[in-house]
Design an enzyme around this catalytic site. Sequence first.
Site, PDB file in Angstrom:
ATOM      1  N   PHE A 156       1.102  -1.135   0.210  1.00 37.74           N
ATOM      2  CA  PHE A 156       0.178   0.041   0.025  1.00 37.74           C
ATOM      3  C   PHE A 156       0.875   1.413  -0.086  1.00 37.74           C
ATOM      4  O   PHE A 156       1.494   0.746   1.102  1.00 37.74           O
ATOM      5  CB  PHE A 156      -1.275   0.053   1.122  1.00 37.74           C
ATOM      6  CG  PHE A 156      -2.201   1.614   1.107  1.00 37.74           C
ATOM      7  CD1 PHE A 156      -3.480   1.090   0.627  1.00 37.74           C
ATOM      8  CD2 PHE A 156      -1.267   2.069   1.672  1.00 37.74           C
ATOM      9  CE1 PHE A 156      -4.155   2.056   0.327  1.00 37.74           C
ATOM     10  CE2 PHE A 156      -2.597   3.590   1.104  1.00 37.74           C
ATOM     11  CZ  PHE A 156      -3.721   3.134   1.064  1.00 37.74           C
ATOM     12  N   ASP A 241       9.149   3.225   1.114  1.00 38.00           N
ATOM     13  CA  ASP A 241       7.672   3.912   2.662  1.00 38.00           C
ATOM     14  C   ASP A 241       8.166   3.420   3.493  1.00 38.00           C
ATOM     15  O   ASP A 241       7.546   2.955   4.216  1.00 38.00           O
ATOM     16  CB  ASP A 241       6.456   3.158   1.383  1.00 38.00           C
ATOM     17  CG  ASP A 241       5.595   4.247   1.118  1.00 38.00           C
ATOM     18  OD1 ASP A 241       5.983   5.087   2.663  1.00 38.00           O
ATOM     19  OD2 ASP A 241       5.015   3.906   0.730  1.00 38.00           O
ATOM     20  N   LYS A 270       2.518  10.947   6.993  1.00 32.46           N
ATOM     21  CA  LYS A 270       2.109  10.609   8.110  1.00 32.46           C
ATOM     22  C   LYS A 270       2.672  11.346   9.529  1.00 32.46           C
ATOM     23  O   LYS A 270       2.474  12.807  10.031  1.00 32.46           O
ATOM     24  CB  LYS A 270       2.278   8.959   8.678  1.00 32.46           C
ATOM     25  CG  LYS A 270       1.064   8.813   7.693  1.00 32.46           C
ATOM     26  CD  LYS A 270       0.519   6.765   8.100  1.00 32.46           C
ATOM     27  CE  LYS A 270       0.173   6.269   6.632  1.00 32.46           C
ATOM     28  NZ  LYS A 270      -1.217   6.343   6.997  1.00 32.46           N
TER      29      LYS A 270
HETATM   30  C1  LIG Z   1       2.673   2.681   3.792  1.00 31.67           C
HETATM   31  C2  LIG Z   1       2.013   3.692   3.200  1.00 31.67           C
HETATM   32  N1  LIG Z   1       2.056   4.464   1.922  1.00 31.67           N
HETATM   33  C3  LIG Z   1       2.183   5.789   1.554  1.00 31.67           C
HETATM   34  C4  LIG Z   1       0.540   6.167   2.714  1.00 31.67           C
HETATM   35  C5  LIG Z   1      -0.210   6.909   1.472  1.00 31.67           C
HETATM   36  O1  LIG Z   1      -0.364   7.789   2.306  1.00 31.67           O
HETATM   37  P1  LIG Z   1      -1.411   9.227   2.357  1.00 31.67           P
HETATM   38  O2  LIG Z   1      -2.446   8.760   2.662  1.00 31.67           O
HETATM   39  O3  LIG Z   1      -1.488  10.097   2.898  1.00 31.67           O
HETATM   40  O4  LIG Z   1      -1.350   9.573   0.451  1.00 31.67           O
HETATM   41  C6  LIG Z   1       0.170   5.329   3.216  1.00 31.67           C
HETATM   42  C7  LIG Z   1      -0.996   5.440   4.173  1.00 31.67           C
HETATM   43  O5  LIG Z   1      -2.075   4.517   4.649  1.00 31.67           O
HETATM   44  C8  LIG Z   1       0.728   4.197   3.985  1.00 31.67           C
HETATM   45  O6  LIG Z   1       0.660   3.522   4.397  1.00 31.67           O
END
Ligand SMILES: Cc1ncc(COP(=O)(O)O)c(C=O)c1O
Length: 463
Positions: A156, A241, A270
């Site tokens: 994700f 990520d 976040k």
């Molecule tokens: C690992 C990871 N990458 C990217 C994102 C996307 O972030 P955003 O919701 O701020 O776009 C999330 C969101 O849950 C995430 O957990």
Amino acid sequence: MDIFSGPNADIRALFETHEAARFDLHKRRLNEQMVRVLKTIGYDVGFCKGRGQYLYDRQEVRYLDLLSGFGVFALGRNHHAIRAALKNVLDADLPNLVQMDVSTLAGILADRLLALVPHLDKAFFANSGAEAVEAAIKFARAATGRAGIAYCSHAFHGLTYGALSLNGDEVFRRGFEPLLPDCVCVPFNDLAALDRALSGRRIAAFVVEPIQGKGVTLPNEDYLKGVQDLCRRHETLFIADEIQTGIGRTGRFLASEHWDVEPDMVLLAKALSGGHVPVGAVLMRKWVHDKMFNRMDRAVVHGSTFAKNDLAMAAGIATLEVLKAERVTENAARTGDRLLRELSALKGNYELLKDVRGKGLMIGIEFGTPRSLKLKASWNLLETASKGLFCQLITIPLFKDHKILTQVSGHASHTVKLIPPLIITDEDCDWIVRAFDQVIADSHRAGAVWSLGKTLVDHAMRA
Ligand SMILES: Cc1ncc(COP(=O)(O)O)c(C=O)c1O
């Protein structure tokens, strides 16, 4: 009109006069399906206050928040230092977003972030996690001249088009195709598959969560080192990520540190926001950065109007200060170890409880097929109606009876996920372990919990 005086929007008063109508407002003007979900599972208590790791409903009943707004409230809600930093910005008449200038606060935040990730040299700021992922894809393509991006099954990375093209879950992708071309999915924890995917030398970057959010899946001990070696061998960029795992969540500033790897790019968002102002960051090697911004006429070839705004930068700066001053990461490591130990100890008592895993305060509690025939029949009924439904028999009573807010970690998942604020105390840990013990014990008895199961099956059938 004088912008320094005149009408005031009293937001607190607006909240108070309208909060009782929030579900109706959403039903009429926003996402009605979300309202249906909340009402079905009994989460429609109408939260009115948030402080630290706690939420309070209309009756001032206190809930322990193990979801932390999907991980943004690492420092808890409304931390005084973040609030003070933001008020400070608002009162300072700073020259925000001049655009034909460079931001002082962005310079400070970049410098401090990179001091914490010393093998990287440059930062790029965005407005969210997904925007950081979008930027990373562009940096990777520009730096390598290759089009391909490899990602993992169950990954994700956000829901905008580039990030969605790296999503390893059909449920999110279906109905939105075609996505970005040249994106290749490889199984998580499978180095041979990654080697095959990279060997054609058409992959610009491999994007991976060090611990997958879906299912709280940990890497095998040698996986991330192997990823780093393969990426170097095939001249593919290794992108971690850390949008969920970063900023202390796993008991280190970055989760990558547990496995001693140095990714070419690290993505953050976040928790960097302090829970108040959205922000995303891409940290990277200088040569990668400079391939995108390689000439004066390309100085604005990628960017976003609100990125580097003073409130976001101040929230980031204040977050890093609190993290250090209050030893928040150390607390995540200590309370996380304790929870993992005590929740794991429940395994021997309950046949439905299959696994407890995680690092720091990112913990997955997995349920699975029981041995005894009576429980197996009930389990199968739920599974047939909707895969993963059993977890609702844990999360709903946790909320209703124990005032604990949790989530199931993704579609069709058998894992309940805990990502609380990193400031939880030993008392909170007692609360969590006691509540899980009772709720899991109840799920092994016929009665109230399984009759809730039948209600959920009815809903699932109707849906
Ligand atoms: C690992 C990871 N990458 C990217 C994102 C996307 O972030 P955003 O919701 O701020 O776009 C999330 C969101 O849950 C995430 O957990």
